[in-house]
Design a protein around this motif. Structure first.
Motif, PDB file in Angstrom:
ATOM      1  N   UNK A   1       0.807  -1.226   0.000  1.00 22.35           N
ATOM      2  CA  UNK A   1       0.000   0.000   0.000  1.00 22.35           C
ATOM      3  C   UNK A   1       0.838   1.274   0.000  1.00 22.35           C
ATOM      4  N   UNK A   2       2.102   1.196   0.375  1.00 19.36           N
ATOM      5  CA  UNK A   2       2.934   2.405   0.417  1.00 19.36           C
ATOM      6  C   UNK A   2       3.583   2.686  -0.944  1.00 19.36           C
ATOM      7  N   UNK A   3       3.486   1.735  -1.850  1.00 22.74           N
ATOM      8  CA  UNK A   3       4.095   1.914  -3.170  1.00 22.74           C
ATOM      9  C   UNK A   3       3.396   3.032  -3.932  1.00 22.74           C
ATOM     10  N   UNK A   4       4.184   3.893  -4.565  1.00 20.73           N
ATOM     11  CA  UNK A   4       3.686   5.044  -5.338  1.00 20.73           C
ATOM     12  C   UNK A   4       2.929   6.052  -4.465  1.00 20.73           C
ATOM     13  N   UNK A   5       3.251   6.100  -3.167  1.00 23.60           N
ATOM     14  CA  UNK A   5       2.563   7.015  -2.255  1.00 23.60           C
ATOM     15  C   UNK A   5       3.206   8.400  -2.198  1.00 23.60           C
TER      16      UNK A   5
ATOM     17  N   UNK B   1       0.888  -0.499   6.040  1.00 25.21           N
ATOM     18  CA  UNK B   1       0.289  -1.622   6.767  1.00 25.21           C
ATOM     19  C   UNK B   1      -0.952  -2.113   6.026  1.00 25.21           C
ATOM     20  N   UNK B   2      -1.218  -3.397   6.194  1.00 26.58           N
ATOM     21  CA  UNK B   2      -2.399  -3.998   5.583  1.00 26.58           C
ATOM     22  C   UNK B   2      -2.031  -5.045   4.557  1.00 26.58           C
TER      23      UNK B   2
ATOM     24  N   UNK C   1      -1.613 -14.178  12.610  1.00 23.57           N
ATOM     25  CA  UNK C   1      -3.027 -14.050  12.265  1.00 23.57           C
ATOM     26  C   UNK C   1      -3.244 -12.605  11.810  1.00 23.57           C
ATOM     27  N   UNK C   2      -3.007 -12.369  10.508  1.00 30.30           N
ATOM     28  CA  UNK C   2      -3.024 -10.995  10.007  1.00 30.30           C
ATOM     29  C   UNK C   2      -4.436 -10.418   9.985  1.00 30.30           C
ATOM     30  N   UNK C   3      -5.452 -11.246   9.831  1.00 26.63           N
ATOM     31  CA  UNK C   3      -6.827 -10.746   9.868  1.00 26.63           C
ATOM     32  C   UNK C   3      -7.175 -10.244  11.268  1.00 26.63           C
ATOM     33  N   UNK C   4      -6.749 -10.983  12.269  1.00 28.87           N
ATOM     34  CA  UNK C   4      -6.971 -10.588  13.661  1.00 28.87           C
ATOM     35  C   UNK C   4      -6.253  -9.274  13.966  1.00 28.87           C
ATOM     36  N   UNK C   5      -5.026  -9.149  13.478  1.00 24.75           N
ATOM     37  CA  UNK C   5      -4.270  -7.922  13.700  1.00 24.75           C
ATOM     38  C   UNK C   5      -4.926  -6.730  13.005  1.00 24.75           C
ATOM     39  N   UNK C   6      -5.474  -6.971  11.821  1.00 21.65           N
ATOM     40  CA  UNK C   6      -6.128  -5.887  11.089  1.00 21.65           C
ATOM     41  C   UNK C   6      -7.309  -5.313  11.884  1.00 21.65           C
ATOM     42  N   UNK C   7      -8.037  -6.166  12.590  1.00 23.95           N
ATOM     43  CA  UNK C   7      -9.162  -5.703  13.404  1.00 23.95           C
ATOM     44  C   UNK C   7      -8.691  -4.768  14.515  1.00 23.95           C
ATOM     45  N   UNK C   8      -7.563  -5.095  15.124  1.00 22.66           N
ATOM     46  CA  UNK C   8      -7.077  -4.267  16.226  1.00 22.66           C
ATOM     47  C   UNK C   8      -6.407  -2.995  15.733  1.00 22.66           C
ATOM     48  N   UNK C   9      -5.827  -3.045  14.547  1.00 22.46           N
ATOM     49  CA  UNK C   9      -5.319  -1.804  13.952  1.00 22.46           C
ATOM     50  C   UNK C   9      -6.474  -0.845  13.675  1.00 22.46           C
TER      51      UNK C   9
END
Length: 336
Positions: free
Chosen positions: A129-133, A283-284, A312-320
């Motif tokens: 997601x940071x590419x070309x930002x 992130x993401x 568990x990246x889905x779980x982490x995404x919820x807390x982010x």
């Protein structure tokens, strides 16, 4: 006013008009895609309502522990007695730590950062997601820039910046020559997930025979980092990232898969404790069903490579998302 004079003034006003038109449409574009203008890490943010109130809305306790690293003088057994082995404690690893900490010359952050009344932090994830930002110049303005693992900087400066205050890593994610993608004074922070991680660093520092077994991926056998720049992250931070933030069992039941926090969310938890202002970028992860989607702003790894990970990246995404909604963190770019 003559026609000639009026014409001259009209010509001079054209760039001004074009500027405001372009600015209006750029803001319209950002809003239509859920984005916001890139925030500036101003010290004024430290006294803002969000900073003073954000902790009250969180359902976990941030102790604001600003001593980040283990030291030779203060952690042995009385003050740092631990019920957990690595990665959540030092039980069983004391002798390895003795040898490693005896050869490193410092255990603190740089004095110029330590003395700040307000610290602005940005944690740079390795996500696509940071590419070309074009965030590079904004990232370089933060007091503390935290990077993760072996993510490259050289060649990607326009998007990820060039400044690195500290880099979190473990042996399998170490670059054999840290000087290539770090500043000369970058602090290299080892996150020990297992006893073999400390053994690897001990063998590097003392130039001992390398033991190759015990790693999921061969770590560098020659590591050109400087002993004076090495720190060992206090397992306190990984323990509380797992147990307090993500509610991951610190001692999984028999036959239960062991899950550990990613280095990225660990870096955010460290920043929340150490800094008054915490922004993040990169992130993401994409959805798992899109197995061919690149997951990093560099290289060719895809979601397929995450299949057997202990995260568990889905779980982490919820807390982010919870941290973002509370105002504790702020993304520098639009994200899903």
């Amino acid at each position: 006013m003559s026609f000639k004079t009026a014409k001259t003034w009209c010509i001079r006003l054209i760039p001004v008009v074009l500027f405001f038109v372009s600015y209006y449409f750029s803001q319209l574009f950002l809003q239509s895609y859920g984005g916001t203008p890139i925030p500036v890490p101003s010290k004024n943010l430290c006294g803002s309502w969000l900073v003073s109130k954000r902790w009250e809305s969180l359902n976990f306790n941030i102790t604001k522990k600003t001593r980040l690293f283990l030291t030779l003088g203060d952690f042995f057994w009385q003050q740092h007695r631990s019920d957990f082995p690595l990665p959540y404690g030092i039980k069983g690893s004391e002798l390895f730590l003795l040898k490693v900490l005896a050869i490193t010359s410092s255990y603190d952050m740089p004095a110029g950062i330590e003395s700040l009344d307000c610290r602005t932090c940005v944690v740079i994830g390795n996500g696509f997601s940071i590419k070309n930002s074009s965030l590079g110049s904004a990232i370089n303005k933060y007091d503390v820039v935290i990077r993760l693992n072996d993510a490259p900087v050289r060649g990607y400066e326009d998007d990820v910046g060039s400044k690195t205050t500290m880099r979190l890593f473990y042996p399998e994610s170490a670059s054999s020559n840290p000087s290539i993608h770090n500043d000369p004074d970058t602090i290299m922070v080892l996150v020990p997930f297992k006893q073999n991680d400390l053994r690897w660093l001990k063998e590097i520092l003392y130039n001992e025979k390398r033991v190759r077994k015990g790693f999921w991926k061969p770590p560098p056998q020659i590591w050109l980092g400087s002993a004076s720049q090495i720190r060992i992250l206090d397992p306190y931070f990984l323990q509380h990232t797992a147990g307090t933030l993500l509610h991951i069992p610190l001692q999984p039941k028999k036959n239960q898969k062991s899950v550990h926090p990613t280095t990225g969310i660990l870096g955010i938890f460290v920043a929340l404790n150490y800094c008054e202002v915490v922004h993040i970028a990169g992130f993401g992860y994409p959805e798992f069903r899109n197995q061919k989607q690149p997951i990093h702003y560099y290289g060719r790894d895809t979601m397929k490579s995450m299949k057997n990970s202990n995260h568990d990246v889905s779980h982490e995404a919820q807390y982010l998302k919870k941290l973002e909604d509370s105002g504790a963190i702020l993304y520098l770019h639009p994200h899903s």
